[in-house]
Design a protein around this motif. Structure first.
Motif, PDB file in Angstrom:
ATOM      1  N   ASP A 207     -36.910 -78.177 -43.808  1.00 26.14           N
ATOM      2  CA  ASP A 207     -37.796 -79.274 -43.416  1.00 26.14           C
ATOM      3  C   ASP A 207     -38.818 -78.776 -42.402  1.00 26.14           C
ATOM      4  OD1 ASP A 207     -36.431 -81.004 -45.020  1.00 26.14           O
ATOM      5  OD2 ASP A 207     -35.338 -82.000 -43.393  1.00 26.14           O
ATOM      6  N   ILE A 208     -40.083 -79.114 -42.641  1.00 25.87           N
ATOM      7  CA  ILE A 208     -41.179 -78.808 -41.725  1.00 25.87           C
ATOM      8  C   ILE A 208     -41.642 -80.127 -41.125  1.00 25.87           C
ATOM      9  CG2 ILE A 208     -43.451 -77.747 -41.489  1.00 25.87           C
ATOM     10  CD1 ILE A 208     -41.271 -75.837 -42.498  1.00 25.87           C
ATOM     11  N   MET A 209     -41.475 -80.320 -39.814  1.00 25.23           N
ATOM     12  CA  MET A 209     -41.822 -81.587 -39.184  1.00 25.23           C
ATOM     13  C   MET A 209     -43.316 -81.613 -38.859  1.00 25.23           C
ATOM     14  SD  MET A 209     -39.735 -83.589 -36.201  1.00 25.23           S
ATOM     15  CE  MET A 209     -40.291 -82.619 -34.805  1.00 25.23           C
ATOM     16  N   LEU A 210     -43.998 -82.677 -39.290  1.00 20.67           N
ATOM     17  CA  LEU A 210     -45.454 -82.726 -39.184  1.00 20.67           C
ATOM     18  C   LEU A 210     -45.936 -82.786 -37.742  1.00 20.67           C
ATOM     19  CD1 LEU A 210     -46.292 -85.054 -42.176  1.00 20.67           C
ATOM     20  CD2 LEU A 210     -46.300 -82.566 -42.077  1.00 20.67           C
ATOM     21  N   GLU A 211     -45.168 -83.457 -36.898  1.00 20.20           N
ATOM     22  CA  GLU A 211     -45.578 -83.519 -35.495  1.00 20.20           C
ATOM     23  C   GLU A 211     -45.669 -82.120 -34.900  1.00 20.20           C
ATOM     24  OE1 GLU A 211     -45.296 -83.458 -31.263  1.00 20.20           O
ATOM     25  OE2 GLU A 211     -43.655 -82.854 -32.590  1.00 20.20           O
ATOM     26  N   LYS A 212     -44.725 -81.260 -35.264  1.00 21.50           N
ATOM     27  CA  LYS A 212     -44.738 -79.895 -34.763  1.00 21.50           C
ATOM     28  C   LYS A 212     -45.880 -79.088 -35.371  1.00 21.50           C
ATOM     29  CE  LYS A 212     -40.843 -77.754 -34.045  1.00 21.50           C
ATOM     30  NZ  LYS A 212     -39.555 -77.036 -34.249  1.00 21.50           N
ATOM     31  N   VAL A 213     -46.188 -79.329 -36.633  1.00 18.55           N
ATOM     32  CA  VAL A 213     -47.316 -78.652 -37.270  1.00 18.55           C
ATOM     33  C   VAL A 213     -48.604 -78.957 -36.511  1.00 18.55           C
ATOM     34  CG1 VAL A 213     -48.753 -78.528 -39.345  1.00 18.55           C
ATOM     35  CG2 VAL A 213     -46.272 -78.563 -39.553  1.00 18.55           C
ATOM     36  N   ARG A 215     -48.962 -80.044 -33.434  1.00 21.73           N
ATOM     37  CA  ARG A 215     -48.912 -79.513 -32.067  1.00 21.73           C
ATOM     38  C   ARG A 215     -49.129 -78.005 -32.034  1.00 21.73           C
ATOM     39  NH1 ARG A 215     -43.944 -78.630 -30.042  1.00 21.73           N
ATOM     40  NH2 ARG A 215     -43.111 -80.326 -31.333  1.00 21.73           N
ATOM     41  N   THR A 216     -48.683 -77.307 -33.079  1.00 19.59           N
ATOM     42  CA  THR A 216     -48.726 -75.847 -33.092  1.00 19.59           C
ATOM     43  C   THR A 216     -50.016 -75.297 -33.671  1.00 19.59           C
ATOM     44  OG1 THR A 216     -46.324 -75.821 -33.374  1.00 19.59           O
ATOM     45  CG2 THR A 216     -47.496 -73.774 -33.871  1.00 19.59           C
TER      46      THR A 216
END
Length: 319
Positions: A207-213, A215-216
């Motif tokens: 799973d790739i969390m969009l919030e982290k995408v 932010r990064t």
């Protein structure tokens, strides 16, 4: 003199040109991270397939695993003894044959842990099996979050989209953005089907969390957003959200329990925005890498860079 001229020319360069170059580098960086995430689960998937194909299950112990708590001979969960979490929905009773397969699967705990810890993009790495058993890292309270008797074929998109009927070519699937059932909010998932010969074993996913995408990989000081191939706004920076009436999934969470994976609402798509100029923006960014647009009375240059792994579009607006 040539050096001075080069510096002067650089200083006079069109801001949109500089934005486009920087955007291309951002897209390549994000793409490389997504490729690493996919290749990691494919490597685990391949090893699981080889191991099951080469293992004589009749020689594997089929007794009750002392690390697990069992319920009525059907469902179980792995106790907190370190390593991966594990949970069985109980849709298929956990008999001796199932316990043998689970024993073999547990041999992949450390590779899954190593993969998840080494990959900055991965929020959760897991295996979902045809026995309706999940093994995952980091562990979470599956008994509280996931209802008993779940049918993986119906409930979990990373599983159903890799079944032989859905994925006859046995290719890794990037699942469209959805609210997952484990509490991580909106995610996209790379899911790879696992086979032992022609026998479908299940799916290995991350799973790739969009919030982290967001932010990064987005520059928080710029007007940027990431859009999927359906014009869904996956994440957007604060300057963009302030300037335009957009909704972006990356900042949204939910509090209700989720029993099945649900695709993100269509209201987040640019194509469905009530503002006609934003709808046109959503259409044009799939045809052109650079164009001019007027939004809410302001004139912008829109630069677009494609993330090849998923077909996502990284977008920046400059005045």
């Amino acid at each position: 003199m040539p050096l001075v001229l080069a510096v002067l020319l650089a200083g006079c360069a069109d801001p949109a040109d500089r934005a486009g170059e920087q955007l291309g580098l951002q897209a390549l960086t994000l793409n490389a991270a997504l490729v690493r995430a996919r290749q990691g689960i494919e490597a685990i998937r391949d090893e699981i397939g080889r191991t099951f194909a080469a293992t004589d299950l009749d020689r594997v112990p089929g007794d009750l695993d002392p690390d697990c708590a069992y319920f009525e001979g059907k469902a179980f969960y792995k106790k907190d003894v370190g390593g991966c979490g594990m949970w069985a929905s109980g849709l298929i009773p956990i008999g001796e044959a199932e316990r043998r397969r689970i024993r073999v699967l547990r041999g992949f705990e450390q590779p899954i842990i190593d993969y998840a810890r080494a990959n900055e993009m991965v929020e959760l790495a897991y295996v979902l099996t045809t026995d309706h058993v999940g093994m995952f890292y980091p562990p979470f309270d599956a008994v509280s979050l996931l209802p008993p008797g779940v049918d993986f074929h119906e409930a979990y998109k990373p599983f159903s989209l890799t079944e032989p009927e859905s994925d006859p070519g046995r290719k890794t699937v990037w699942v469209d953005t959805y609210i997952d059932a484990t509490g991580n909010g909106y995610v996209s998932t790379a899911s790879a089907p696992a086979y032992a010969g022609d026998a479908f074993l299940g799916a290995v996913g991350c799973d790739i969390m969009l919030e982290k995408v967001g932010r990064t990989f987005l520059r928080k000081d710029r007007m940027q957003m990431l859009v999927d191939r359906h014009s869904l706004v996956l994440c957007a920076t604060e300057p963009l959200r302030r300037a335009l009436p957009l909704q972006a999934l990356g900042i949204y969470y939910y509090t209700d329990s989720v029993e099945t994976d649900e695709y993100a609402p269509e209201e987040f798509r640019l194509a469905n925005n009530p503002d006609e100029s934003i709808r046109r923006l959503g259409e044009t960014l799939f045809r052109e890498d650079r164009f001019h647009v007027t939004l809410d009375g302001e004139h912008y240059t829109c630069s677009v860079a494609t993330v090849p792994e998923t077909g996502w579009r990284l977008v920046e607006l400059t005045r």
